[in-house]
Write a protein that holds these residues in place. Structure first.
Motif, PDB file in Angstrom:
ATOM      1  N   PHE A 133      -9.902  15.001  -4.056  1.00 14.60           N
ATOM      2  CA  PHE A 133     -10.961  15.519  -4.919  1.00 14.60           C
ATOM      3  C   PHE A 133     -11.091  14.723  -6.211  1.00 14.60           C
ATOM      4  N   ASN A 134     -10.014  14.082  -6.642  1.00 16.82           N
ATOM      5  CA  ASN A 134     -10.049  13.329  -7.889  1.00 16.82           C
ATOM      6  C   ASN A 134     -10.476  11.873  -7.698  1.00 16.82           C
ATOM      7  N   ALA A 135     -10.672  11.463  -6.457  1.00 18.20           N
ATOM      8  CA  ALA A 135     -11.084  10.087  -6.176  1.00 18.20           C
ATOM      9  C   ALA A 135     -12.611   9.983  -6.171  1.00 18.20           C
ATOM     10  N   ASP A 136     -13.110   8.861  -6.670  1.00 20.40           N
ATOM     11  CA  ASP A 136     -14.553   8.660  -6.710  1.00 20.40           C
ATOM     12  C   ASP A 136     -15.137   8.445  -5.321  1.00 20.40           C
ATOM     13  N   LYS A 137     -14.308   7.905  -4.401  1.00 14.92           N
ATOM     14  CA  LYS A 137     -14.788   7.629  -3.054  1.00 14.92           C
ATOM     15  C   LYS A 137     -13.594   7.583  -2.102  1.00 14.92           C
ATOM     16  N   PRO A 138     -13.811   7.635  -0.791  1.00 15.66           N
ATOM     17  CA  PRO A 138     -12.700   7.540   0.164  1.00 15.66           C
ATOM     18  C   PRO A 138     -11.977   6.207   0.035  1.00 15.66           C
ATOM     19  N   TRP A 139     -10.705   6.194   0.415  1.00 14.77           N
ATOM     20  CA  TRP A 139      -9.941   4.957   0.353  1.00 14.77           C
ATOM     21  C   TRP A 139      -9.099   4.773   1.609  1.00 14.77           C
ATOM     22  N   LEU A 140      -8.881   3.529   1.931  1.00 13.53           N
ATOM     23  CA  LEU A 140      -7.990   3.129   3.014  1.00 13.53           C
ATOM     24  C   LEU A 140      -7.353   1.807   2.628  1.00 13.53           C
ATOM     25  N   SER A 141      -6.024   1.804   2.515  1.00  9.01           N
ATOM     26  CA  SER A 141      -5.319   0.586   2.161  1.00  9.01           C
ATOM     27  C   SER A 141      -4.156   0.376   3.115  1.00  9.01           C
ATOM     28  N   ILE A 142      -3.949  -0.886   3.509  1.00 11.40           N
ATOM     29  CA  ILE A 142      -2.872  -1.253   4.431  1.00 11.40           C
ATOM     30  C   ILE A 142      -2.146  -2.456   3.852  1.00 11.40           C
ATOM     31  N   GLY A 143      -0.828  -2.399   3.833  1.00  7.42           N
ATOM     32  CA  GLY A 143      -0.025  -3.509   3.340  1.00  7.42           C
ATOM     33  C   GLY A 143       1.074  -3.873   4.316  1.00  7.42           C
ATOM     34  N   LEU A 144       1.243  -5.151   4.578  1.00  4.30           N
ATOM     35  CA  LEU A 144       2.280  -5.640   5.486  1.00  4.30           C
ATOM     36  C   LEU A 144       2.955  -6.856   4.864  1.00  4.30           C
ATOM     37  N   ALA A 145       4.254  -6.975   5.083  1.00  2.13           N
ATOM     38  CA  ALA A 145       5.003  -8.138   4.596  1.00  2.13           C
ATOM     39  C   ALA A 145       6.145  -8.419   5.555  1.00  2.13           C
ATOM     40  N   SER A 162      10.816  -6.849   7.831  1.00  2.00           N
ATOM     41  CA  SER A 162       9.413  -6.508   7.601  1.00  2.00           C
ATOM     42  C   SER A 162       9.305  -5.161   6.894  1.00  2.00           C
ATOM     43  N   LYS A 163       8.171  -4.944   6.268  1.00  2.00           N
ATOM     44  CA  LYS A 163       7.866  -3.656   5.662  1.00  2.00           C
ATOM     45  C   LYS A 163       6.349  -3.502   5.610  1.00  2.00           C
ATOM     46  N   GLY A 164       5.914  -2.248   5.529  1.00  5.11           N
ATOM     47  CA  GLY A 164       4.481  -2.013   5.484  1.00  5.11           C
ATOM     48  C   GLY A 164       4.163  -0.606   5.033  1.00  5.11           C
ATOM     49  N   ASN A 165       2.918  -0.384   4.666  1.00  9.88           N
ATOM     50  CA  ASN A 165       2.488   0.942   4.242  1.00  9.88           C
ATOM     51  C   ASN A 165       1.003   1.128   4.538  1.00  9.88           C
ATOM     52  N   LEU A 166       0.624   2.384   4.712  1.00 10.01           N
ATOM     53  CA  LEU A 166      -0.773   2.755   4.953  1.00 10.01           C
ATOM     54  C   LEU A 166      -1.095   3.959   4.090  1.00 10.01           C
ATOM     55  N   SER A 167      -2.254   3.961   3.460  1.00 11.25           N
ATOM     56  CA  SER A 167      -2.698   5.074   2.633  1.00 11.25           C
ATOM     57  C   SER A 167      -4.160   5.372   2.935  1.00 11.25           C
ATOM     58  N   PHE A 168      -4.463   6.664   3.129  1.00  8.39           N
ATOM     59  CA  PHE A 168      -5.831   7.070   3.470  1.00  8.39           C
ATOM     60  C   PHE A 168      -6.124   8.397   2.782  1.00  8.39           C
ATOM     61  N   GLY A 169      -7.323   8.530   2.273  1.00  7.76           N
ATOM     62  CA  GLY A 169      -7.745   9.787   1.663  1.00  7.76           C
ATOM     63  C   GLY A 169      -9.246   9.896   1.586  1.00  7.76           C
ATOM     64  N   ARG A 170      -9.743  11.109   1.776  1.00  7.09           N
ATOM     65  CA  ARG A 170     -11.169  11.339   1.655  1.00  7.09           C
ATOM     66  C   ARG A 170     -11.472  12.835   1.628  1.00  7.09           C
ATOM     67  N   VAL A 171     -12.680  13.168   1.167  1.00  9.72           N
ATOM     68  CA  VAL A 171     -13.179  14.538   1.178  1.00  9.72           C
ATOM     69  C   VAL A 171     -13.996  14.735   2.452  1.00  9.72           C
ATOM     70  N   LEU A 172     -13.800  15.879   3.131  1.00 10.65           N
ATOM     71  CA  LEU A 172     -14.449  16.145   4.409  1.00 10.65           C
ATOM     72  C   LEU A 172     -15.603  17.136   4.240  1.00 10.65           C
ATOM     73  N   GLY A 173     -16.606  16.988   5.100  1.00 11.00           N
ATOM     74  CA  GLY A 173     -17.711  17.939   5.137  1.00 11.00           C
ATOM     75  C   GLY A 173     -18.783  17.657   4.103  1.00 11.00           C
ATOM     76  N   LYS A 174     -19.980  18.176   4.355  1.00  9.59           N
ATOM     77  CA  LYS A 174     -21.097  17.971   3.447  1.00  9.59           C
ATOM     78  C   LYS A 174     -20.898  18.703   2.125  1.00  9.59           C
TER      79      LYS A 174
END
Length: 345
Positions: A133-145, A162-174
């Protein structure tokens, strides 16, 4: 105001409005730092120290006190931290388990107040999770090393780390009344280690042969992964709540070989020794954290401009384990010989 400047301003405002002595680190600051994990990033805050194991930060201490005196909370809810099986005092919240992408800011509370848990002797590290709710828009980030350790150990060739991370967030519905945030991370490290050492028999006589002379050569494999999720709901402007879950698991395998010579008797004038015994030790150590899980939920109801009702609850569990079978082989009975004191350890 936006971006990193806005995040830093929010961190400063949070510190000013706090009812106790605290420091706040914004998520933008964490992601800009060249640190491996959250524990190392927090060590840059005044009064905090990172405790490391084999080059990776795991725990933090506050104002000179060790990690067992530091309490970890997520959105104000306490997180369980199991003691290590080989040392009951070596408990502490493993901050390697939490990806920095899941955190909007970190609050380090250095003065205990009645609302905090009683085991926060040194202080409390509170992780404030990100909100869709505090984000201006949905986000998706992926990091690998990926990379490879190079050591002068002839026993084995280490594999790829190796290491990696994934982050996803968004608001659902109209109507945008439901939000979701998911973060996942993993870390796999393989390396060989060579650790020579010597315990000198007499500090007053540097030419004396060490009582024990030898070293360890071993292969080390570390694997850990974490998964966090948060479901938010905001049916009205005055009512909002969330349910979150955090899971972490880690395992470390050591194939450790020790080669040593015990020589308690030596003649520094003739540079000879006798009564010595040679030994070879093999350890196959397996230890880690087994399925740490925290489930939490909260509800905020703004009755009016001045009064808000807050409800929160959580349950948390964690356990640690260690398996350490060891075999010692002794040779000689006794051994004798000559040595040369070069002045080098």
């Amino acid at each position: 105001m936006q971006g990193q400047r806005l995040a830093n301003q929010r961190a400063i405002d949070a510190k000013r409005s706090s009812d106790t002595i605290s420091d706040v680190l914004a998520a933008d600051d964490l992601n800009e730092l060249p640190d491996q994990n959250l524990a190392e990033g927090l060590s840059r805050i005044p009064g905090l120290t990172s405790f490391q194991d084999e080059g990776a930060g795991l725990y933090v201490g506050i104002r000179g006190l060790n990690q067992e005196f530091v309490n970890l909370t997520v959105d104000g809810m306490e997180v369980s931290s199991a003691a290590r099986t080989w040392d009951a005092n070596a408990r502490g919240a493993n901050l390697e388990a939490v990806p920095t992408t899941f955190v909007s800011q970190v609050e380090v509370i250095k003065a205990t107040t009645p609302d905090l848990d009683g085991d926060a002797i040194a202080g409390t590290v509170n992780l404030v999770t990100r909100s869709a709710f505090n984000a201006d828009k949905p986000w998706l980030s992926i990091g690998l090393a990926a990379g490879q350790y190079q050591e002068d150990v002839p026993s084995d060739d280490v594999g790829l780390s190796s290491k990696g991370n994934l982050s996803f967030g968004r608001v659902l519905g109209k109507q945008e009344k439901i939000g979701i945030v998911v973060d996942a991370n993993f870390r796999n490290v393989e390396r060989d280690n060579l650790k020579p050492y010597a315990f000198w028999g007499s500090a007053a006589d540097p030419a004396a042969l060490p009582v024990e002379l030898g070293g360890y050569a071993y292969e080390r494999k570390e694997a850990s992964y974490g998964l966090t999720g948060k479901l938010e709901f905001r049916p009205t402007d005055s009512l909002e709540g969330y349910v979150s879950a955090n899971f972490f698991d880690s395992e470390t395998d050591l194939d450790k070989n020790k080669h040593a010579l015990y020589a308690p008797n030596s003649d520094t004038a003739l540079e000879t020794f006798d009564g010595a015994v040679a030994t070879i030790r093999n350890d196959k150590v397996d230890y880690g954290v087994d399925g740490a899980l925290t489930v939490a939920g909260g509800l905020d109801w703004a009755m009016d401009e001045r009064n808000t009702v807050k409800l929160a609850a959580s349950t948390s569990t964690s356990s640690s384990y260690q398996d350490d079978p060891r075999v010692d082989w002794y040779f000689g009975g006794p051994l004798s010989g000559n040595y040369e004191a070069t002045g080098e350890s």
